[in-house]
Scaffold this motif. Structure first.
Motif, short mmCIF file in Angstrom:
data_model
loop_
_atom_site.label_atom_id
_atom_site.label_comp_id
_atom_site.label_asym_id
_atom_site.label_seq_id
_atom_site.Cartn_x
_atom_site.Cartn_y
_atom_site.Cartn_z
N VAL A 1 0.84 -1.21 0.00
CA VAL A 1 0.00 0.00 0.00
C VAL A 1 0.87 1.25 0.00
CG1 VAL A 1 -1.67 1.35 1.33
CG2 VAL A 1 -1.95 -1.13 1.10
N ALA A 2 1.93 1.25 0.84
CA ALA A 2 2.80 2.42 0.94
C ALA A 2 3.51 2.73 -0.37
CB ALA A 2 3.83 2.20 2.06
N LEU A 3 3.88 1.68 -1.10
CA LEU A 3 4.58 1.86 -2.37
C LEU A 3 3.62 2.13 -3.53
CD1 LEU A 3 7.28 -0.98 -2.13
CD2 LEU A 3 7.62 1.48 -1.84
N GLY A 4 2.32 1.99 -3.28
CA GLY A 4 1.36 2.21 -4.35
C GLY A 4 1.38 1.13 -5.41
N ILE A 5 1.78 -0.08 -5.00
CA ILE A 5 1.84 -1.21 -5.94
C ILE A 5 0.43 -1.71 -6.19
CG2 ILE A 5 2.68 -3.56 -6.30
CD1 ILE A 5 5.06 -2.85 -4.49
N ASP A 6 0.10 -1.91 -7.46
CA ASP A 6 -1.24 -2.38 -7.84
C ASP A 6 -1.12 -3.75 -8.48
OD1 ASP A 6 -3.86 -2.68 -8.50
OD2 ASP A 6 -3.85 -1.20 -10.11
N PHE A 7 -1.68 -4.76 -7.82
CA PHE A 7 -1.69 -6.11 -8.39
C PHE A 7 -2.83 -6.30 -9.38
CE2 PHE A 7 0.90 -7.53 -4.64
CZ PHE A 7 1.95 -8.07 -5.39
N GLY A 8 -3.62 -5.26 -9.58
CA GLY A 8 -4.70 -5.35 -10.56
C GLY A 8 -5.73 -6.38 -10.16
N ASP A 9 -6.09 -7.26 -11.09
CA ASP A 9 -7.11 -8.26 -10.81
C ASP A 9 -6.52 -9.59 -10.33
OD1 ASP A 9 -5.89 -8.91 -13.16
OD2 ASP A 9 -7.73 -9.40 -14.24
N ILE A 10 -5.25 -9.57 -9.91
CA ILE A 10 -4.62 -10.79 -9.41
C ILE A 10 -5.17 -11.08 -8.01
CG2 ILE A 10 -2.45 -11.89 -8.75
CD1 ILE A 10 -1.03 -10.10 -10.76
N VAL A 11 -5.63 -12.30 -7.81
CA VAL A 11 -6.17 -12.69 -6.51
C VAL A 11 -5.03 -12.90 -5.53
CG1 VAL A 11 -7.50 -14.42 -5.25
CG2 VAL A 11 -8.16 -13.79 -7.58
N THR A 12 -5.15 -12.32 -4.33
CA THR A 12 -4.14 -12.50 -3.28
C THR A 12 -4.81 -13.06 -2.04
OG1 THR A 12 -4.41 -10.23 -2.48
CG2 THR A 12 -2.71 -10.61 -4.15
N LYS A 13 -4.07 -13.89 -1.31
CA LYS A 13 -4.59 -14.49 -0.09
C LYS A 13 -3.53 -14.42 1.00
CE LYS A 13 -8.60 -15.80 -1.71
NZ LYS A 13 -9.89 -15.27 -1.16
#
Length: 283
Positions: free
Chosen positions: A244-256
């Motif tokens: 969040v701090a780096l502003g990284i966007d995983f887009g529509d990749i599902v994360t768990k």
């Protein structure tokens, strides 16, 4: 004194006490290697080298890098590679050549004092000794490179978690080279197992930055091109805050958060229901 004259005189010096010089040479080298190579093995190596060296000198050359000394260099290359594989240092490797100067010096002093011939011979051995170090260095680089590739393979396993689901548990830093290995192994596993679901678990990755995120994204895109869907698991609180701090966007990749959550998600996507059952009596 011409080069031919010097080489002839050297042949004479080496031939007069050839057997004794060879034995002393083997003793010196064996001692310098701390007994890690047997006396018999050292004797065999140096006897071949001694014979080839005398044969080259008989042709009248003193240039260790000339074609005349081709067989000598071939033997030294084999010796240097063996020493590199056995874990010896460059100094311990080169001493196999340089020790012959120490062995020959008393003979020069006591048998006519042919210092000029000895100096030429010492220069020749210096050239051959440097050659052994060059070959040793290349052999060590090749050995280290091969070991690094093996470690990379071992540190990036791809396992079948369920029918149609493969997992890639990552431990350590994820760089460009390792990303390629991950991608290749995962794609091959998808083909070999006929899987359509893949889980990349980053629980063992110490930190996620923009570069790591890009590597993960490339791997997921590659899997999608193969018709498979990827889930990234192991998103711990610290990792989530960093992303969040780096502003990284995983887009529509599902994360768990955990591998178990990711496996449950993958199974559901495959049409399988996951539920808890009460343990039976006696279990």
């Amino acid at each position: 004194m011409s080069g031919r004259d010097v080489s002839d005189r050297l042949v004479g010096l080496l031939s007069v006490r050839g057997e004794d010089l060879g034995a002393e040479w083997a003793d010196n080298v064996t001692g310098s290697l701390g007994g890690r190579v047997s006396r018999a093995e050292v004797q065999r190596e140096l006897q071949e080298l001694y014979t080839a060296l005398v044969a080259a000198l008989k042709r009248g050359s003193l240039d260790g890098r000339s074609e005349t000394f081709g067989e000598v260099r071939a033997l030294l290359s084999e010796l240097s590679r063996d020493r590199a594989r056995q874990g010896f240092t460059p100094t311990e490797t080169a001493v196999s050549v340089f020790a012959l100067k120490e062995v020959l010096e008393p003979s020069v002093t006591s048998e006519g004092g042919d210092v000029q011939a000895y100096l030429h011979f010492a220069g020749l051995l210096d050239t051959l000794g440097l050659f052994t170090i060059e070959v040793y260095s290349r052999a060590r680089e090749e050995l280290i490179s091969a070991q690094a590739e093996q470690l990379l393979e071992l540190s990036t396993p791809v396992v079948k978690l369920w029918d149609g689901v493969v997992g890639v548990p990552l431990v350590g830093t994820l760089d460009s080279a390792r990303t390629m290995v991950v991608m290749e192994k995962m794609l091959q596993a998808l083909i070999d197992t006929g899987s359509e679901q893949a889980i990349i678990d980053i629980t063992g990755v110490p930190a996620v930055d923009t570069e790591v995120a890009q590597h993960l994204h490339k791997t997921v895109v590659a899997a999608r091109l193969m018709g498979a869907e990827c889930v990234i698991s192991g998103i711990r609180p610290q990792i989530a805050q960093t992303i969040v701090a780096l502003g990284i966007d995983f887009g529509d990749i599902v994360t768990k958060a955990t591998l178990a959550d990711a496996l449950r998600h993958a199974l559901r996507r495959s049409g399988l229901a996951v539920s808890r059952t009460a343990p039976q009596a006696g279990q």
